[in-house]
Design a protein around this motif. Structure first.
Motif, PDB file in Angstrom:
ATOM      1  N   SER A 130      30.671  79.786  32.912  1.00 26.33           N
ATOM      2  CA  SER A 130      29.610  79.621  33.814  1.00 26.33           C
ATOM      3  C   SER A 130      29.935  79.906  35.241  1.00 26.33           C
ATOM      4  O   SER A 130      29.031  79.717  36.168  1.00 26.33           O
ATOM      5  CB  SER A 130      29.644  77.862  33.752  1.00 26.33           C
ATOM      6  N   LEU A 131      31.178  80.096  35.737  1.00 18.34           N
ATOM      7  CA  LEU A 131      31.696  80.556  36.878  1.00 18.34           C
ATOM      8  C   LEU A 131      31.104  81.819  37.345  1.00 18.34           C
ATOM      9  O   LEU A 131      31.302  82.145  38.360  1.00 18.34           O
ATOM     10  CB  LEU A 131      33.029  79.992  37.319  1.00 18.34           C
ATOM     11  N   THR A 132      31.072  82.794  36.067  1.00 21.38           N
ATOM     12  CA  THR A 132      31.100  84.021  36.329  1.00 21.38           C
ATOM     13  C   THR A 132      29.591  84.669  36.366  1.00 21.38           C
ATOM     14  O   THR A 132      28.662  84.081  35.480  1.00 21.38           O
ATOM     15  CB  THR A 132      32.007  84.860  35.283  1.00 21.38           C
ATOM     16  N   HIS A 133      29.417  85.579  37.165  1.00 27.82           N
ATOM     17  CA  HIS A 133      27.834  86.215  37.080  1.00 27.82           C
ATOM     18  C   HIS A 133      27.625  86.778  35.750  1.00 27.82           C
ATOM     19  O   HIS A 133      28.414  87.558  35.211  1.00 27.82           O
ATOM     20  CB  HIS A 133      27.982  87.360  38.280  1.00 27.82           C
ATOM     21  N   ASN A 134      26.405  86.318  35.098  1.00 26.05           N
ATOM     22  CA  ASN A 134      26.057  86.761  33.885  1.00 26.05           C
ATOM     23  C   ASN A 134      27.328  86.588  32.633  1.00 26.05           C
ATOM     24  O   ASN A 134      27.214  87.356  31.883  1.00 26.05           O
ATOM     25  CB  ASN A 134      25.602  88.214  33.887  1.00 26.05           C
ATOM     26  N   GLY A 135      28.068  85.504  32.992  1.00 29.72           N
ATOM     27  CA  GLY A 135      29.060  85.042  32.255  1.00 29.72           C
ATOM     28  C   GLY A 135      28.495  84.183  31.122  1.00 29.72           C
ATOM     29  O   GLY A 135      29.354  83.821  30.166  1.00 29.72           O
ATOM     30  N   GLY A 136      27.357  83.756  31.248  1.00 29.53           N
ATOM     31  CA  GLY A 136      26.945  82.802  30.113  1.00 29.53           C
ATOM     32  C   GLY A 136      27.035  81.034  30.833  1.00 29.53           C
ATOM     33  O   GLY A 136      27.212  81.133  32.005  1.00 29.53           O
ATOM     34  N   LEU A 157      26.189  78.090  41.542  1.00 26.99           N
ATOM     35  CA  LEU A 157      25.142  79.316  41.449  1.00 26.99           C
ATOM     36  C   LEU A 157      25.031  80.199  42.625  1.00 26.99           C
ATOM     37  O   LEU A 157      24.820  81.579  42.455  1.00 26.99           O
ATOM     38  CB  LEU A 157      23.766  78.583  41.258  1.00 26.99           C
ATOM     39  N   ALA A 158      25.378  79.621  43.872  1.00 31.52           N
ATOM     40  CA  ALA A 158      25.598  80.249  44.941  1.00 31.52           C
ATOM     41  C   ALA A 158      26.628  81.434  45.167  1.00 31.52           C
ATOM     42  O   ALA A 158      26.362  82.507  45.563  1.00 31.52           O
ATOM     43  CB  ALA A 158      25.647  79.492  46.239  1.00 31.52           C
ATOM     44  N   GLY A 159      27.614  81.152  44.265  1.00 28.76           N
ATOM     45  CA  GLY A 159      28.605  82.009  44.258  1.00 28.76           C
ATOM     46  C   GLY A 159      28.479  82.997  43.360  1.00 28.76           C
ATOM     47  O   GLY A 159      28.801  84.373  43.328  1.00 28.76           O
ATOM     48  N   ALA A 188      39.051  76.381  29.350  1.00 26.57           N
ATOM     49  CA  ALA A 188      37.541  75.747  29.182  1.00 26.57           C
ATOM     50  C   ALA A 188      36.677  76.644  28.528  1.00 26.57           C
ATOM     51  O   ALA A 188      36.870  77.718  29.079  1.00 26.57           O
ATOM     52  CB  ALA A 188      37.149  75.055  30.534  1.00 26.57           C
ATOM     53  N   THR A 189      35.924  76.358  27.617  1.00 23.41           N
ATOM     54  CA  THR A 189      34.990  77.382  27.279  1.00 23.41           C
ATOM     55  C   THR A 189      33.580  77.131  27.327  1.00 23.41           C
ATOM     56  O   THR A 189      33.397  75.742  27.374  1.00 23.41           O
ATOM     57  CB  THR A 189      35.330  77.519  25.701  1.00 23.41           C
ATOM     58  N   ALA A 190      32.771  77.953  27.508  1.00 26.95           N
ATOM     59  CA  ALA A 190      31.404  77.678  27.503  1.00 26.95           C
ATOM     60  C   ALA A 190      30.802  76.983  26.365  1.00 26.95           C
ATOM     61  O   ALA A 190      31.184  77.189  25.128  1.00 26.95           O
ATOM     62  CB  ALA A 190      30.666  79.199  27.687  1.00 26.95           C
ATOM     63  N   GLY A 191      29.876  75.962  26.658  1.00 29.51           N
ATOM     64  CA  GLY A 191      29.402  75.400  25.383  1.00 29.51           C
ATOM     65  C   GLY A 191      30.248  74.215  25.072  1.00 29.51           C
ATOM     66  O   GLY A 191      29.858  73.449  23.958  1.00 29.51           O
ATOM     67  N   MET A 192      31.220  73.822  25.544  1.00 21.95           N
ATOM     68  CA  MET A 192      32.098  72.552  25.353  1.00 21.95           C
ATOM     69  C   MET A 192      31.112  71.513  25.457  1.00 21.95           C
ATOM     70  O   MET A 192      30.241  71.453  26.239  1.00 21.95           O
ATOM     71  CB  MET A 192      33.295  72.571  26.231  1.00 21.95           C
ATOM     72  N   GLN A 193      31.409  70.630  24.747  1.00 20.18           N
ATOM     73  CA  GLN A 193      30.906  69.312  24.509  1.00 20.18           C
ATOM     74  C   GLN A 193      30.787  68.467  25.949  1.00 20.18           C
ATOM     75  O   GLN A 193      29.656  67.990  26.169  1.00 20.18           O
ATOM     76  CB  GLN A 193      31.219  68.378  23.500  1.00 20.18           C
ATOM     77  N   THR A 194      31.891  68.361  26.362  1.00 20.64           N
ATOM     78  CA  THR A 194      32.052  67.622  27.707  1.00 20.64           C
ATOM     79  C   THR A 194      32.572  68.420  28.810  1.00 20.64           C
ATOM     80  O   THR A 194      33.822  69.045  28.523  1.00 20.64           O
ATOM     81  CB  THR A 194      32.942  66.310  27.629  1.00 20.64           C
ATOM     82  N   PRO A 195      31.941  68.852  29.912  1.00 25.59           N
ATOM     83  CA  PRO A 195      32.339  69.725  30.959  1.00 25.59           C
ATOM     84  C   PRO A 195      33.775  68.956  31.160  1.00 25.59           C
ATOM     85  O   PRO A 195      33.727  67.774  31.607  1.00 25.59           O
ATOM     86  CB  PRO A 195      31.367  69.674  31.905  1.00 25.59           C
ATOM     87  N   ALA A 196      34.719  69.814  31.482  1.00 23.46           N
ATOM     88  CA  ALA A 196      35.963  69.330  31.907  1.00 23.46           C
ATOM     89  C   ALA A 196      36.303  68.718  33.228  1.00 23.46           C
ATOM     90  O   ALA A 196      35.799  69.359  34.053  1.00 23.46           O
ATOM     91  CB  ALA A 196      37.037  70.457  31.600  1.00 23.46           C
ATOM     92  N   TYR A 250      31.630  87.650  40.786  1.00 23.19           N
ATOM     93  CA  TYR A 250      30.855  88.735  40.917  1.00 23.19           C
ATOM     94  C   TYR A 250      31.308  90.050  41.554  1.00 23.19           C
ATOM     95  O   TYR A 250      30.977  90.411  42.566  1.00 23.19           O
ATOM     96  CB  TYR A 250      29.559  88.317  41.654  1.00 23.19           C
ATOM     97  N   PRO A 251      32.497  90.548  40.953  1.00 16.83           N
ATOM     98  CA  PRO A 251      33.014  91.554  41.310  1.00 16.83           C
ATOM     99  C   PRO A 251      32.195  92.884  41.692  1.00 16.83           C
ATOM    100  O   PRO A 251      31.106  93.228  41.286  1.00 16.83           O
ATOM    101  CB  PRO A 251      33.942  92.066  40.278  1.00 16.83           C
ATOM    102  N   GLY A 252      32.554  93.244  43.002  1.00 17.45           N
ATOM    103  CA  GLY A 252      31.553  94.834  43.166  1.00 17.45           C
ATOM    104  C   GLY A 252      30.400  94.240  44.081  1.00 17.45           C
ATOM    105  O   GLY A 252      29.614  95.050  44.433  1.00 17.45           O
ATOM    106  N   TYR A 253      30.091  92.748  44.077  1.00 17.88           N
ATOM    107  CA  TYR A 253      28.582  92.618  44.790  1.00 17.88           C
ATOM    108  C   TYR A 253      28.834  92.742  46.237  1.00 17.88           C
ATOM    109  O   TYR A 253      29.794  92.242  46.663  1.00 17.88           O
ATOM    110  CB  TYR A 253      28.487  91.285  44.381  1.00 17.88           C
TER     111      TYR A 253
END
Ligand SMILES: *[C@@H]1O[C@H](CO)[C@@H](O)[C@H](O)[C@H]1NC(C)=O
Length: 333
Positions: free
Chosen positions: A103-109, A148-150, A175-183, A208-211
């Motif tokens: 979630s933290l990464t650009h286009n990372g899911g 989102l801004a990041g 922490a993984t994407a789609g986990m039931q409860t955000p950590a 967002y490396p290179g942006y």
């Protein structure tokens, strides 16, 4: 409705006398994912073309409908013709995933990418303006606004953050994407995750490396007696964005935009402003008119923005004491 605070209930009742031109709709055709967050939208009858898009993101235990009801973005949409998207968290606790690498990464899911896909959907199906996309939210929604801004500075042009934490502050190893409860991350929540401006800036840039394009202009609101996400998070968030935007603290303006608030101006005040709300807890009232000016939908969007003292925009959100049933551990709020 029972979970709304008295103030929010009163507001909802008040707004009955001030009927909206349209209503909140669930967008059932939206199924891009990658997470199961729901897309709700408010499209005013006098929508401008193309229409600016505001993402209004709810707090933990909140819902799209609760944030629609307890803020005035929809009412102002009737006046100014923009669209409001209210994402609805897919997690059981109603919190957003602001802690997984995905979630933290650009286009990372993760939920961040789902929300960006909602923006794309609104551009394609509702006449939204892809060059005027703004994000705001409270608590968990504030954290998501920073995320989102990041991660999506190419999409988000401006943000307004009510009682959040810095981008990446809630990162939880493993922490993984789609986990039931955000950590939850208590070190961050308690204001004990102290980093330099450079470290916070590097963190955001790493998502967002290179942006090399433009970065969102940010408003950061926080109450001085917040005991859910401690006040130190204001200073840490301002360090982060001042580094990302390459500007530094200029001056304070006291009693701006209202008595007891201090406006902390960075650079020339067009890219980063903090609002320190004296003796306000975790529920900093949403200042819709200040946000709209900041987004460039009304007014100058600069440091001259003020709220008339005769009509405070004291939109109240439920406090943890009135919301009931919140497990503090997951109560990002
Ligand atoms: C600006 O205001 C903030 C919030 O009240 C305060 O913490 C900070 O010390 C002030 N800075 C200056 C230079 O007055």
């Amino acid at each position: 409705m029972h979970f709304l605070s008295t103030a929010a209930t009163l507001l909802a009742l008040t707004s009955l006398g001030n009927a909206l031109s349209s209503s909140l709709q669930q967008v059932t055709g939206f199924n891009s994912g990658p997470t199961a967050a729901g897309m709700y939208i408010y499209v005013p009858t006098n929508k401008v073309s193309p229409a600016p898009i505001i993402l209004a993101i709810h707090y933990c235990t909140g819902t799209a409908n609760a944030y629609f009801s307890s803020t005035l973005y929809a009412q102002y949409a009737d006046t100014y013709g923009y669209i409001v998207i209210y994402p609805n968290s897919p997690s059981p606790g109603g919190c957003w995933d602001v802690s997984s690498t995905a979630s933290l990464t650009h286009n990372g899911g993760g939920d961040s990418e789902t929300i960006i896909n909602m923006v794309q959907y609104a551009v394609e199906h509702y006449g939204g303006d892809s060059s005027r996309v703004f994000a705001t939210g409270s608590s968990s929604g504030a954290m998501m606004t920073n995320v989102l801004a990041g991660a999506y500075p190419n999409v988000i042009k401006a943000g307004s953050v009510y009682s959040g934490v810095p981008d990446g502050c809630f990162y939880v190893a493993g922490a993984t994407a789609g986990m039931q409860t955000p950590a939850w991350n208590s070190q961050c929540a308690d204001g004990q995750l102290i980093e330099t401006a450079q470290q916070w800036g590097d963190l955001t840039r790493s998502y967002y490396p290179g942006y090399t394009g433009s970065r969102p202009k940010m408003l950061i609101w926080h109450g001085t007696i917040d005991t859910t996400l401690y006040y130190e998070n204001l200073a840490q968030t301002l360090l982060q964005w001042s580094n990302v935007l390459g500007i530094s603290f200029t001056k304070n303006n006291t009693n701006t935009p209202q008595s007891g608030y201090t406006q902390m101006v960075y650079g020339d005040g067009t890219e980063l402003i903090g609002y320190s709300a004296l003796n306000v807890g975790h529920t900093v009232p949403v200042h819709e008119t200040v946000d709209l000016a900041w987004f460039g939908i009304t007014g100058s969007g600069g440091t001259t923005t003020s709220v008339p003292s005769s009509s405070p925009t004291s939109t109240a959100l439920p406090t943890s004491s009135t919301a009931g049933g919140t497990i503090p551990k997951w109560g990002q709020w």
